[in-house]
Design a protein around this motif. Sequence first.
Motif, mmCIF file in Angstrom:
data_model
loop_
_atom_site.group_PDB
_atom_site.id
_atom_site.type_symbol
_atom_site.label_atom_id
_atom_site.label_comp_id
_atom_site.label_asym_id
_atom_site.label_seq_id
_atom_site.Cartn_x
_atom_site.Cartn_y
_atom_site.Cartn_z
ATOM 1 N N ILE A 172 62.593 29.163 76.517
ATOM 2 C CA ILE A 172 61.840 29.086 75.221
ATOM 3 C C ILE A 172 62.733 28.456 73.848
ATOM 4 N N ASP A 173 64.047 29.223 73.680
ATOM 5 C CA ASP A 173 64.541 27.911 73.450
ATOM 6 C C ASP A 173 64.743 27.029 72.354
ATOM 7 N N SER A 174 63.926 25.780 74.060
ATOM 8 C CA SER A 174 63.569 24.807 73.666
ATOM 9 C C SER A 174 62.512 23.939 72.955
ATOM 10 N N PHE A 175 61.614 25.013 73.019
ATOM 11 C CA PHE A 175 59.913 25.222 72.815
ATOM 12 C C PHE A 175 60.373 24.185 70.956
ATOM 13 N N LYS A 176 59.112 23.080 70.796
ATOM 14 C CA LYS A 176 59.796 22.997 69.514
ATOM 15 C C LYS A 176 58.053 23.943 68.760
ATOM 16 N N ILE A 177 58.254 24.627 68.318
ATOM 17 C CA ILE A 177 57.159 25.771 67.798
ATOM 18 C C ILE A 177 56.423 25.107 66.642
ATOM 19 N N PHE A 178 55.298 24.476 66.494
ATOM 20 C CA PHE A 178 54.538 23.816 65.308
ATOM 21 C C PHE A 178 53.118 24.859 64.905
ATOM 22 N N THR A 179 53.290 24.925 63.386
ATOM 23 C CA THR A 179 52.756 26.000 62.905
ATOM 24 C C THR A 179 51.579 25.309 62.194
ATOM 25 N N VAL A 180 50.481 25.819 62.755
ATOM 26 C CA VAL A 180 49.140 25.791 61.834
ATOM 27 C C VAL A 180 48.963 27.280 61.477
ATOM 28 N N PRO A 181 47.754 26.485 60.956
ATOM 29 C CA PRO A 181 47.300 27.528 59.767
ATOM 30 C C PRO A 181 46.403 28.671 60.499
ATOM 31 N N LYS A 182 45.420 28.374 61.503
ATOM 32 C CA LYS A 182 44.737 29.586 62.146
ATOM 33 C C LYS A 182 44.797 29.356 63.852
ATOM 34 N N ASP A 183 44.583 30.012 64.149
ATOM 35 C CA ASP A 183 44.307 30.507 65.948
ATOM 36 C C ASP A 183 43.911 29.177 66.359
ATOM 37 N N ILE A 184 42.494 29.256 65.568
ATOM 38 C CA ILE A 184 41.394 28.042 66.223
ATOM 39 C C ILE A 184 42.229 26.916 65.898
ATOM 40 N N ASP A 185 43.060 26.827 65.500
ATOM 41 C CA ASP A 185 43.653 25.169 65.194
ATOM 42 C C ASP A 185 45.023 25.493 65.920
ATOM 43 N N ALA A 186 44.935 26.006 66.274
ATOM 44 C CA ALA A 186 45.530 25.937 67.406
ATOM 45 C C ALA A 186 45.457 25.801 68.858
ATOM 46 N N LEU A 187 44.835 26.195 69.181
ATOM 47 C CA LEU A 187 44.155 25.419 70.449
ATOM 48 C C LEU A 187 42.704 24.227 70.450
ATOM 49 N N MET A 188 42.623 23.859 69.652
ATOM 50 C CA MET A 188 42.447 22.920 69.392
ATOM 51 C C MET A 188 43.463 21.502 69.221
ATOM 52 N N ALA A 189 44.653 22.066 69.090
ATOM 53 C CA ALA A 189 45.139 20.996 68.419
ATOM 54 C C ALA A 189 45.786 20.499 70.467
ATOM 55 N N VAL A 190 45.509 21.616 70.958
ATOM 56 C CA VAL A 190 46.213 21.398 72.175
ATOM 57 C C VAL A 190 45.503 20.957 73.301
ATOM 58 N N GLY A 191 43.757 20.307 72.513
ATOM 59 C CA GLY A 191 42.903 19.703 73.492
ATOM 60 C C GLY A 191 42.283 18.851 72.873
ATOM 61 N N PHE A 192 42.986 18.501 71.514
ATOM 62 C CA PHE A 192 43.501 16.830 71.412
ATOM 63 C C PHE A 192 44.232 15.753 71.417
ATOM 64 N N GLY A 193 45.237 17.222 71.654
ATOM 65 C CA GLY A 193 46.806 16.420 72.263
ATOM 66 C C GLY A 193 47.432 16.656 71.787
ATOM 67 N N MET A 194 47.232 17.260 70.478
ATOM 68 C CA MET A 194 48.537 17.527 69.518
ATOM 69 C C MET A 194 50.278 18.561 69.952
ATOM 70 N N ALA A 195 49.158 19.365 70.804
ATOM 71 C CA ALA A 195 50.435 20.062 70.736
ATOM 72 C C ALA A 195 50.408 20.275 72.386
ATOM 73 N N THR A 196 51.456 20.928 73.502
ATOM 74 C CA THR A 196 50.848 20.846 74.418
ATOM 75 C C THR A 196 50.139 22.694 75.537
ATOM 76 N N ALA A 197 50.692 23.397 73.832
ATOM 77 C CA ALA A 197 50.484 25.044 74.333
ATOM 78 C C ALA A 197 50.108 25.876 73.183
ATOM 79 N N ALA A 198 49.400 26.439 73.252
ATOM 80 C CA ALA A 198 49.300 27.288 72.177
ATOM 81 C C ALA A 198 49.018 29.220 72.530
ATOM 82 N N LEU A 199 50.251 29.617 70.771
ATOM 83 C CA LEU A 199 50.198 30.947 71.555
ATOM 84 C C LEU A 199 48.559 31.440 70.799
#
Lengths: 289, 344
Positions: free
Chosen positions: A177-204
């Motif tokens: 968990i410490d190894s993760f790079k947390i990428f802060t986005v404005p909204k949940d839906i941005d986080a999910l689409m970041a995964v869909g568009f390949g900008m993040a590996t996972a979304a919480l």
Amino acid sequence: MKTDIISTAILRSHFFRRYIANGMVALLTFASLPQPLPAASNTAATQIIYFYSPETNINNFSSLKVEFDTYLSSFGAYEFQPFSEQATFEKFLGETSEGIFLISTWHFQNLKTRYPLKPVLVGQLRNRSTQKRVLTTRHDTSSFEKLRGEKIASAGSPAYTRTILRQIYGKENPDLIDSFKIFTVPKDIDALMAVGFGMATAALTTENSLIKLARINPKQHGLLKKLGTTEENLLPIVAVMGKSGNESQELLALMQKMGEQAEGEKRLKMLGLDLLKQLDDRELGMLGL
Amino acid sequence: MRKDMITKKIEALGALMGIVGKRALSATGSVVSRASNVLTRINGVRSLCIAFALHFGLSATAAEPVIMILSSDASVNKYSIAQDTFKETINRVTIDVDLGAESATEPIVENIILDNNPDLLYCIGSKAYFVAKKYAGDKNLVVTSAINWERFKLTQKTFGVANELPTGMQLTFFRYFFPEIKKIGVLYSKKYNKEWLEQTIADGKDVDIEIIGRSVARTKDIKRALTKLLPKVDAVWLTSDPIVLAEKDSIQMIFSKSDELKIPVFAYDTAFASYGAVLMIAADIPTIGQQAGNLAQELLDNSKIDEKFQSPVGSSITLNMKKIVEYGIKLNKDALDSVNEIIE
């Protein structure tokens, strides 16, 4: 007037950092704190709802404040005060003796031993006062271990995000968990689409957001899979600190009625809630009370 | 005490530097102003000073990569926000150069770049990119906020973040806010956006929205194209097409003709709020700065970069409630949780 090549940028940068670090709205906060009224006055002091949530990257402070103030002020001397920074909010908590606070349950659990906060209301969305958080990845991520060192998109603060990931995956994976790079986005839906568009590996995100995406964009949703889920957690709560006088009681009653009126509901929707209701015994139990 | 130590370091470095353009570090707070004063005295001319700074107590070492931030104009709010979030993300010493400053003449900027020999330059805005390309074209360049970057001749080591959200993401939000809007019209020029339109039509199908495009070759074609387009659509989507946006009058006409028919206009920037846009979905600037910071870090780590230009992933949404009520459009109230700004 511009004068410097470099120092101008630095001074601006410094101002901006202070502006953000101290909580963008904190500037407004202290400017708008209720002014003590003369004892002879019959006018009640302004009652303020203080708001902070590490669960969402709230970046619509000015709109939230304007919208809530407009609504609340039509019922009396009430105001809404959002905070952008946890440290500023907690400093304020430490310096005040009473008030009404709209906070996340996760944050309440951290605060309850330090401050005399009494939870009274809880948010509700689609007739439920709880929600789950889910870790979502693309289909080609086979296990949690595969996420080592990867980017996790989240609308929550990095501290909150890591806490939730620990909740999902237990204590046996602290280094992962410490190894993760947390990428802060404005909204949940941005986080999910970041995964869909390949900008993040996972979304919480909340499970509700994932369901929402399935409804709006099934193709994007189809690219994703749930890798882990938390237990049910309560939606944000309203807690009271200090003496709860008549004015506070009236404001709490007003907050409970917000969901029943179109204008009030609109404001609550901005916080992702349908209404606020009194906490029942089961919900108090979930708060450890 | 810590500040004193930092100041001493700054003074020592300043004394060693002596002339404009030697390696500089960036800083905050009183340390900055004290350092600036020191360097102002050294250089004699305030407009030429390079402030040494220690970013939150980081000390510079010989091994530290030199990162330079070139801002096209630091007085532009969105540039300064991107710069600040970049710095917070990268969390390293940076040299900050404001090309918008009166004293930022080309020879001076050239000297600063050549003397500091940065390992990586973060270029904010097109002007910054062209300057960096000219004087540090062989270095890693990270670019954001560059309008029309698609038409730039990029160096091999140029990477960046685009200005607009992926169309699929914008369409997803259109669908989320206005579930009853099924047909969206777009004016576009084939010269610049033929492929974009084809992709957008395909993306629209994913969210059950039909995209109806009407091409314009010249600005004077807009009125006729719009007259044909408006009766067929539920909304108009204003994109950053250079032909469509070439003249202010044309933009005004798009809004006024749409307004006459109570057809909402969706736009990609909050700048269109004053024209009466109903929904504006822009890329979130702090997220762009954060992405640029991550990209820079990956380049410094020699990580493989898959995409030269990333799409921005954070959204900033402005909703014009006044127009929504005026036009009688059905809004999904749940979508209010995604709004950054409401115009009442």
